[in-house]
Each structure stands twice: as C-alpha cells, then as structure tokens.
Design a protein around this motif. Structure first.
Motif: not given
Ligand SMILES: O=C([O-])CC(=O)C(=O)O
Ligand SMILES: NC(=O)C1=CN([C@@H]2O[C@H](COP(=O)(O)OP(=O)(O)OC[C@H]3O[C@@H](n4cnc5c(N)ncnc54)[C@H](O)[C@@H]3O)[C@@H](O)[C@H]2O)C=CC1
Length: 329
Positions: A81, A119, A153, A178, A212-213
């Motif tokens: 992303r 993803n 996390r 996820h 992730g963000d």
């Molecule tokens: O956020 C993302 O695009 C990559 C991901 O799956 C993460 O870090 O959990």
C-alpha cells in the motif's frame, strides 16, 4: 526441510529470506521473484549456515525449479500500500499474482505448507483455496493466511500498560481477518491476564486494528511494514516447521478454511465466515485443531466481532468469485 520464498527480492522477501537462511531447520532455501533473486541469493549464500540457497527467475522454468520438492512455501509477492489506499485496493493486481503462484504450488509442490502474506489476505487466501480446489489439490490443513503481525502488534502495544519486560511473553489471541475492523484483538483473554483501564481500551484496540496504516503513513509512500512482517512471517513459519518435525503444544492464530480443520465447523457456523483467523494448534500435518475462543469474548469484543463478520464475508466472496467467475480481460 526445503523452504521457498515467493516474492523474495521485495521489502518483506529479503529480510524473511535472511531469517530462513539462518534457521537451522531449513536445509534448502529457494528464492523466487520476477526480479533480482540471483543477487539476493548470492549475497545470502555467503552466510555460514546450513541452508543451501538458490535464486530463481521466471525464465528457464524458474518457478517450477524453485517450487519442486518444497515442504513450505511463504508468499510475500505483490504490491504494497501507499498512503490513502486500503488493502482491498491491492486486490486488482495481487489477486492475479497469488493465483499464478498457487497454480505453481498445485502443480509442483501440492503437499507443501503454503503461507500467504500477500494482501488483501482476507481475499488472497480464499483465492488460493479456490485455485487448489480447482486443481484437486486442496488440503485445508496446509493453507494459512499469515496474521501473526497482528498478534505481534497486540503483544507489543499492550506492553506500555503491563510494563512486562518481554512483550512476547503475553499471549493475546487476535482473531478474524487482516484489515481494519476485521482484526479483533481479545485482550480479555490475554495470558497472563492484563488489566486495561477502560479509557485506554478503544485506543489500544484501534492501534492494533490500524497498525498497518501507522507504518504506511510513517513510510510516506515508500511502502508498508516489511521488517516487522518479516519477523512475524518467520515466527509463524518456524512454528509450522517445528510442529511438522513433531514438536507438540504449538498454538498460533492464523487465517484458515474452517470447515477443513477439526473444530472449525462450529466456528464457521457461529461467525458465518468459512475463512477466519483463530488460534490453531499445529501438528505434523499442519492445522490440527481450531480453538473456539468466541464464547469467552466480553461484550466489548462481541461488538467488534459483529463488525468483523460483516466486512470479512464480502472480502471472502470477492476472492472466491475471482477464481470461479474470472473477470473479462
Ligand atoms: O498495512 C499494510 O498494507 C500492510 C499490512 O498488512 C500490515 O502492516 O499489517
Ligand atoms: N499479511 C500481512 O500481515 C502483511 C502483508 N503485507 C503484504 O505483503 C506484500 C509484499 O509487500 P512488500 O514486500 O512490502 O512489497 P515489495 O513490492 O517490496 O515486494 C514484493 C515483491 O513481489 C515480487 N513479485 C511481484 N509479482 C510477482 C510474481 N508474480 N511472482 C513472484 N514475485 C513477484 C516483486 O518483484 C517484489 O520483489 C504486499 O501485498 C503487502 O501488502 C505487508 C505487510 C504485512
């Protein structure tokens, strides 16, 4: 054990390949990517560990050569992303990439454990299952969506409240899917128990769901989590390999096809989702037992779960549809 990394030259692929090269459980390591694997493999080949390493590109039947004889295939191939994108925005490109790699697995290593990192996991794992089904090679016990980074996390972020020196000592089931609201951390079931002040719970939950963000934003256009994902992917792969070699009592949440795993049917009925991440006991043949932790979720978590089910169902059907009714080119 022969391990394969597909997408090995990428941001996750390289550090994941490094960890697998250093792992004493791995005798052979094949790196596959559409670019740069000869260089990455030559670099890693100077490390004085057991694994014999080779890099492959698509030319000269490279995928076939990489996958043949594999015991475990880890797949972090596909685009990541950028800020402003959702994981679902990756579907258009990554769906086809995963489909192609899984067709390769069905043909060349149908008995391997397959760990999908690419993803959107909520859709790429259903795609993988459909491709394997179509080829008559689907073994649900051996197909896993890697959701370990959500667990890692949760362990890390809760530490600021517990003060525990080693965050990995707190076991927290993170279930569902996820992406965003489909990620459901069950802090009420942490072992040892953790006490989370009521006014901190929303922030903590949100940070796990949108961890992730946080990385995508900090990397500011240069991709998403790679190093923490390589750690998490390795942690899960190592558990699968240890269980395959006979170690018992290994449990880790992972996104599986529930009707194909002992104990999974009841969870699929309750959630309305055939694919779901739950703590899974791993054994010699892969996913041995799905552990139902839904019943002990508290009221706060039950609300999160309702939102999870809604989002996840759509993501799952989108993946299945992609294989059953391929988009017109
Ligand atoms: O956020 C993302 O695009 C990559 C991901 O799956 C993460 O870090 O959990
Ligand atoms: N499951 C999870 O928790 C996480 C998943 N991801 C996902 O992992 C994927 C990879 O992320 P990064 O490594 O950061 O991306 P990246 O772009 O750095 O690396 C991806 C690699 O895949 C390769 N590739 C593309 N098509 C291929 C094909 N057909 N066969 C083999 N290799 C191919 C590319 O050449 C590249 O080297 C993304 O989809 C990302 O969203 C990222 C973090 C966490």
């Amino acid at each position: 054990m022969k391990a394969v990394v597909a997408g090995a030259a990428g941001g996750i692929g390289q550090p994941l390949s490094l960890l697998l090269k250093a792992c004493p459980l791995v005798d052979k390591l094949a790196l596959y990517d559409v670019v740069n694997t000869p260089g990455v493999a030559t670099d890693l080949s100077h490390i004085s560990s057991i694994a014999q390493i080779e890099g492959f590109l698509p030319a000269d039947d490279g995928m076939k050569k990489a996958l043949t004889g594999a015991d475990i295939v880890v797949i972090p191939a596909g685009i990541p992303r950028k800020p402003g994108m959702t994981r679902d925005d990756l579907f258009k490109i990554n769906a086809g990439i995963v489909q192609g790699l899984i067709e390769g697995c069905a043909e060349n290593c149908p008995d391997a454990f397959i760990l999908v990192i690419s993803n959107p996991v909520n859709s790429t794992v259903p795609i993988a299952a459909e491709v394997l089904k179509k080829a008559g090679k689907f073994n649900p016990k051996k197909l896993f969506g890697v959701t370990t980074l959500d667990v890692v996390r949760a362990e890390t972020f809760v530490q600021s409240l517990t003060g525990e020196k080693d965050p990995s000592k707190t076991v927290i089931p993170v279930i569902g899917g996820h992406s965003g609201e489909t990620i459901v951390p069950l802090f009420s079931q942490a072992k040892p128990a953790v006490k989370i002040p009521e006014d901190k719970l929303d922030d903590l939950t949100n940070r796990v769901q949108f961890g992730g963000d946080e990385v995508v934003k900090a990397k500011d256009g240069a991709g998403s989590a790679t190093l923490s994902m390589a750690y998490a992917g390795y942690r899960f792969a190592e558990k699968v390999m240890k269980a395959a070699k006979g170690e018992t009592g290994i449990v880790e949440p992972t996104f599986v096809y529930l009707p194909g795993v002992e104990g999974g049917d009841a969870i699929a009925k309750e959630t309305g989702c055939e694919f779901f991440s739950v703590p899974v006991e791993l054994g010699k043949d892969g996913a041995q037992k799905a552990i139902n932790v839904l019943g002990s979720a508290n009221e706060y978590e039950k609300k999160l779960l309702q939102a999870c089910y809604e989002g996840l169902k759509g993501n799952i059907s989108k993946g299945i549809e992609f294989v059953q009714n391929p988009p017109q080119k």
